[in-house]
Design a protein around this motif. Sequence first.
Motif, PDB file in Angstrom:
ATOM      1  N   MET A  51       0.750  -1.351   0.005  1.00  0.00           N
ATOM      2  CA  MET A  51      -0.067  -0.026   0.087  1.00  0.00           C
ATOM      3  C   MET A  51       1.045   1.457  -0.113  1.00  0.00           C
ATOM      4  SD  MET A  51      -2.737   1.333  -0.213  1.00  0.00           S
ATOM      5  CE  MET A  51      -4.219  -0.094   0.146  1.00  0.00           C
ATOM      6  N   VAL A  52       2.060   1.197   0.817  1.00  0.00           N
ATOM      7  CA  VAL A  52       2.742   2.458   0.796  1.00  0.00           C
ATOM      8  C   VAL A  52       3.385   2.685  -0.688  1.00  0.00           C
ATOM      9  CG1 VAL A  52       5.035   3.034   1.535  1.00  0.00           C
ATOM     10  CG2 VAL A  52       3.598   2.187   2.946  1.00  0.00           C
ATOM     11  N   LEU A  53       3.753   1.488  -1.467  1.00  0.00           N
ATOM     12  CA  LEU A  53       4.291   1.556  -2.727  1.00  0.00           C
ATOM     13  C   LEU A  53       3.187   2.140  -3.679  1.00  0.00           C
ATOM     14  CD1 LEU A  53       6.523  -1.418  -3.060  1.00  0.00           C
ATOM     15  CD2 LEU A  53       7.249   0.778  -2.578  1.00  0.00           C
ATOM     16  N   HIS A  54       1.953   1.643  -3.201  1.00  0.00           N
ATOM     17  CA  HIS A  54       0.966   2.001  -4.213  1.00  0.00           C
ATOM     18  C   HIS A  54       0.523   3.383  -4.124  1.00  0.00           C
ATOM     19  CE1 HIS A  54      -2.910   2.628  -6.130  1.00  0.00           C
ATOM     20  NE2 HIS A  54      -3.525   2.697  -4.822  1.00  0.00           N
ATOM     21  N   ILE A  55       0.633   4.332  -2.962  1.00  0.00           N
ATOM     22  CA  ILE A  55       0.208   5.472  -2.885  1.00  0.00           C
ATOM     23  C   ILE A  55       1.117   6.390  -3.414  1.00  0.00           C
ATOM     24  CG2 ILE A  55      -0.219   7.059  -1.225  1.00  0.00           C
ATOM     25  CD1 ILE A  55      -2.553   5.423  -1.224  1.00  0.00           C
ATOM     26  N   HIS A  56       2.407   5.875  -3.117  1.00  0.00           N
ATOM     27  CA  HIS A  56       3.701   6.736  -3.549  1.00  0.00           C
ATOM     28  C   HIS A  56       3.744   6.561  -5.199  1.00  0.00           C
ATOM     29  CE1 HIS A  56       8.059   8.031  -3.567  1.00  0.00           C
ATOM     30  NE2 HIS A  56       8.316   7.134  -4.281  1.00  0.00           N
ATOM     31  N   ASN A  57       3.625   5.490  -5.840  1.00  0.00           N
ATOM     32  CA  ASN A  57       3.794   5.365  -7.194  1.00  0.00           C
ATOM     33  C   ASN A  57       2.435   5.855  -7.936  1.00  0.00           C
ATOM     34  OD1 ASN A  57       6.326   4.139  -8.022  1.00  0.00           O
ATOM     35  ND2 ASN A  57       5.837   2.577  -6.435  1.00  0.00           N
ATOM     36  N   SER A  58       1.448   5.156  -7.750  1.00  0.00           N
ATOM     37  CA  SER A  58       0.057   5.232  -8.579  1.00  0.00           C
ATOM     38  C   SER A  58      -0.658   6.685  -8.354  1.00  0.00           C
ATOM     39  CB  SER A  58      -0.692   4.300  -8.183  1.00  0.00           C
ATOM     40  OG  SER A  58      -0.416   2.959  -8.153  1.00  0.00           O
ATOM     41  N   LEU A  59      -0.506   7.370  -7.288  1.00  0.00           N
ATOM     42  CA  LEU A  59      -1.030   8.535  -6.998  1.00  0.00           C
ATOM     43  C   LEU A  59      -0.151   9.777  -7.125  1.00  0.00           C
ATOM     44  CD1 LEU A  59      -3.453   7.297  -4.101  1.00  0.00           C
ATOM     45  CD2 LEU A  59      -3.770   7.663  -6.617  1.00  0.00           C
ATOM     46  N   ALA A  60       0.787   9.644  -5.795  1.00  0.00           N
ATOM     47  CA  ALA A  60       1.658  10.857  -6.014  1.00  0.00           C
ATOM     48  C   ALA A  60       2.426  11.011  -7.146  1.00  0.00           C
ATOM     49  CB  ALA A  60       2.389  10.956  -4.496  1.00  0.00           C
ATOM     50  N   SER A  61       3.379  10.075  -7.511  1.00  0.00           N
ATOM     51  CA  SER A  61       4.354  10.047  -8.499  1.00  0.00           C
ATOM     52  C   SER A  61       3.516  10.379  -9.952  1.00  0.00           C
ATOM     53  CB  SER A  61       5.167   8.948  -8.494  1.00  0.00           C
ATOM     54  OG  SER A  61       6.176   8.871  -7.577  1.00  0.00           O
ATOM     55  N   ARG A  62       2.528   9.310  -9.975  1.00  0.00           N
ATOM     56  CA  ARG A  62       1.750   9.440 -11.158  1.00  0.00           C
ATOM     57  C   ARG A  62       1.144  10.639 -11.487  1.00  0.00           C
ATOM     58  NH1 ARG A  62       2.125   6.672 -15.980  1.00  0.00           N
ATOM     59  NH2 ARG A  62       0.084   6.245 -16.805  1.00  0.00           N
ATOM     60  N   ALA A  63       0.705  11.609 -10.489  1.00  0.00           N
ATOM     61  CA  ALA A  63      -0.074  12.627 -10.642  1.00  0.00           C
ATOM     62  C   ALA A  63       0.719  13.743 -11.267  1.00  0.00           C
ATOM     63  CB  ALA A  63      -0.688  13.048  -9.273  1.00  0.00           C
ATOM     64  N   ILE A  64       2.094  13.686 -10.990  1.00  0.00           N
ATOM     65  CA  ILE A  64       3.219  14.612 -11.425  1.00  0.00           C
ATOM     66  C   ILE A  64       3.485  14.355 -12.724  1.00  0.00           C
ATOM     67  CG2 ILE A  64       5.495  15.508 -10.969  1.00  0.00           C
ATOM     68  CD1 ILE A  64       5.053  14.830  -7.929  1.00  0.00           C
ATOM     69  N   LEU A  65       3.710  13.184 -13.048  1.00  0.00           N
ATOM     70  CA  LEU A  65       3.960  12.707 -14.365  1.00  0.00           C
ATOM     71  C   LEU A  65       2.830  12.812 -15.335  1.00  0.00           C
ATOM     72  CD1 LEU A  65       5.725  11.132 -16.212  1.00  0.00           C
ATOM     73  CD2 LEU A  65       4.589   8.940 -15.636  1.00  0.00           C
ATOM     74  N   LEU A  66       1.459  12.702 -15.016  1.00  0.00           N
ATOM     75  CA  LEU A  66       0.662  13.204 -15.928  1.00  0.00           C
ATOM     76  C   LEU A  66      -0.009  14.690 -16.027  1.00  0.00           C
ATOM     77  CD1 LEU A  66      -1.795  10.155 -15.037  1.00  0.00           C
ATOM     78  CD2 LEU A  66      -0.401  10.286 -16.851  1.00  0.00           C
ATOM     79  N   CYS A  67       0.354  15.325 -14.930  1.00  0.00           N
ATOM     80  CA  CYS A  67      -0.217  16.599 -14.963  1.00  0.00           C
ATOM     81  C   CYS A  67       0.679  17.835 -14.490  1.00  0.00           C
ATOM     82  CB  CYS A  67      -1.635  16.761 -13.769  1.00  0.00           C
ATOM     83  SG  CYS A  67      -2.809  15.633 -14.132  1.00  0.00           S
ATOM     84  N   GLY A  68       2.032  17.376 -14.071  1.00  0.00           N
ATOM     85  CA  GLY A  68       2.645  18.390 -13.625  1.00  0.00           C
ATOM     86  C   GLY A  68       3.594  18.918 -14.766  1.00  0.00           C
TER      87      GLY A  68
END
Length: 219
Positions: free
Chosen positions: A85-102
């Motif tokens: 879950m820690v990896l999921h929140i970190h990758n799928s949400l936080a990092s992915r948001a920056i990758l897609l919208c940053g």
Amino acid sequence: MHFAFTEEQAMFRDMFADFAAKEVEPRAEHMADEEAVPASLLKKAAAQGFLGALTPEDYGGAALDPMSYILLLEEIAKSDMSTAMVLHIHNSLASRAILLCGSEAQKEEWLPALAEGSAIGAWAFAEPDAISLGSMKATARPDGDGYTLHGTKAWVSNAGIAGLYVIFAVAPEGPTAFLAPADAEGLKLGQRDKTLGMRGVQIHPVYLNDVAVPAENVL
């Protein structure tokens, strides 16, 4: 239709399973008792590329394909759901948001740090009385060339170990996401939320007491 894993995906699955067996499973009971995924384990995960699983190589990531990423979470979860879950929140949400919208500047600043584990990502979306954008109460007030955030976010996973928060608040132009480092003035953690399972995931309310966010941190 052919559903077998590719040779590379099968290789990745075996590598993930080996890491889980050697590094995660022996710590699982201790992590539940201590209610934390240790920094030493996250450092080892980062060295394997797991904290930059979805991040392109140009930003220091492993650039896994979606199936390989799911295999990573699955194999880790077999040994410990909290770590997955820690990896999921970190990758799928936080990092992915920056990758897609940053912006490019945001990607260059944060994606390498997230991939190497020098910053762990947290996702601050829900509120005590709001689980949708339409009912959100946290506000983002224009202030000079940026915004001031005020309100309360609830059930923020990874809050206890985060270096970066993706925070949602309502600006005059509508619900907006902001990037805020953990040491931002006015950003405070509340008492940790207790859970029946996945006790290694550090979940807290986050209080936004006039947190100043520059315009360049609007996601």
